[in-house]
Each structure stands twice: as structure tokens, then as C-alpha cells.
Motif scaffolding. Structure first.
Motif, short mmCIF file in Angstrom:
data_model
loop_
_atom_site.label_atom_id
_atom_site.label_comp_id
_atom_site.label_asym_id
_atom_site.label_seq_id
_atom_site.Cartn_x
_atom_site.Cartn_y
_atom_site.Cartn_z
N SER A 103 -107.20 -5.43 1.97
CA SER A 103 -105.86 -5.89 1.60
C SER A 103 -105.58 -7.27 2.19
O SER A 103 -105.01 -8.15 1.54
CB SER A 103 -104.81 -4.89 2.05
N ASP A 127 -108.00 -9.51 -6.33
CA ASP A 127 -107.10 -8.75 -7.20
C ASP A 127 -107.46 -8.95 -8.67
O ASP A 127 -107.48 -8.00 -9.46
CB ASP A 127 -105.64 -9.11 -6.93
N ASN A 184 -104.90 -10.56 -0.15
CA ASN A 184 -103.63 -11.28 -0.07
C ASN A 184 -103.76 -12.64 0.62
O ASN A 184 -102.76 -13.22 1.03
CB ASN A 184 -102.59 -10.41 0.64
#
Length: 75
Positions: free
Chosen positions: A39, A14, A43
Motif C-alpha cells: 500500500s 494501482d 500510494n
């Protein structure tokens, strides 16, 4: 591995995306990895990553593996 256990490895995906002004969707298209899988990586829920995926992500983000994956102190 129980959910409360962690590997101590943090994925900085990110942060790197933000620094480069790139979206996860754009990265997904560039590297040919699904948005869902990226994703999971972003995460810190990934339990493994293929070297080919790691190499493709690092190439697309113009970074080294150590820029993307870092160890975090226990505690």
C-alpha cells in the motif's frame, strides 16, 4: 526528505493491478510482501524498494520495472 519533496518517481501499481483484475491482497499473497508495504508503494509513499521485492512484483504482474516505476516531469 520533507513531506513536500518528491522523488519524481511514480509507482503505477494501482493501474497495473486494475489492468490485470488483481487485488492488492492477492498480490500480497503471491509475492510475500505485507499489504501495508504494498500500500505504501502503491500510494507513492515508499522511499526505497528492495530489488527482490521489485522483481517479485514485476514477475507476479508480468511486467517490466519500467512499467511499474515511471518518472514524472518536475513541476
Amino acid at each position: 526528505m520533507p513531506a513536500e519533496e518528491t522523488t519524481g518517481i511514480h509507482c503505477r501499481l494501482d493501474e497495473l493491478l486494475e489492468q490485470r483484475g488483481m487485488t492488492l491482497t492477492e498480490l500480497s499473497k503471491r509475492v510475500g510482501v505485507s499489504l501495508v508495504n504494498l500500500s505504501v508503494l502503491k500510494n507513492d509513499r515508499a522511499k526505497a524498494i528492495r530489488f527482490s521485492t521489485l522483481a517479485a512484483v514485476c514477475s507476479a504482474l508480468d511486467c517490466e520495472v519500467g512499467d511499474l516505476l515511471v518518472t514524472e516531469p518536475a513541476g
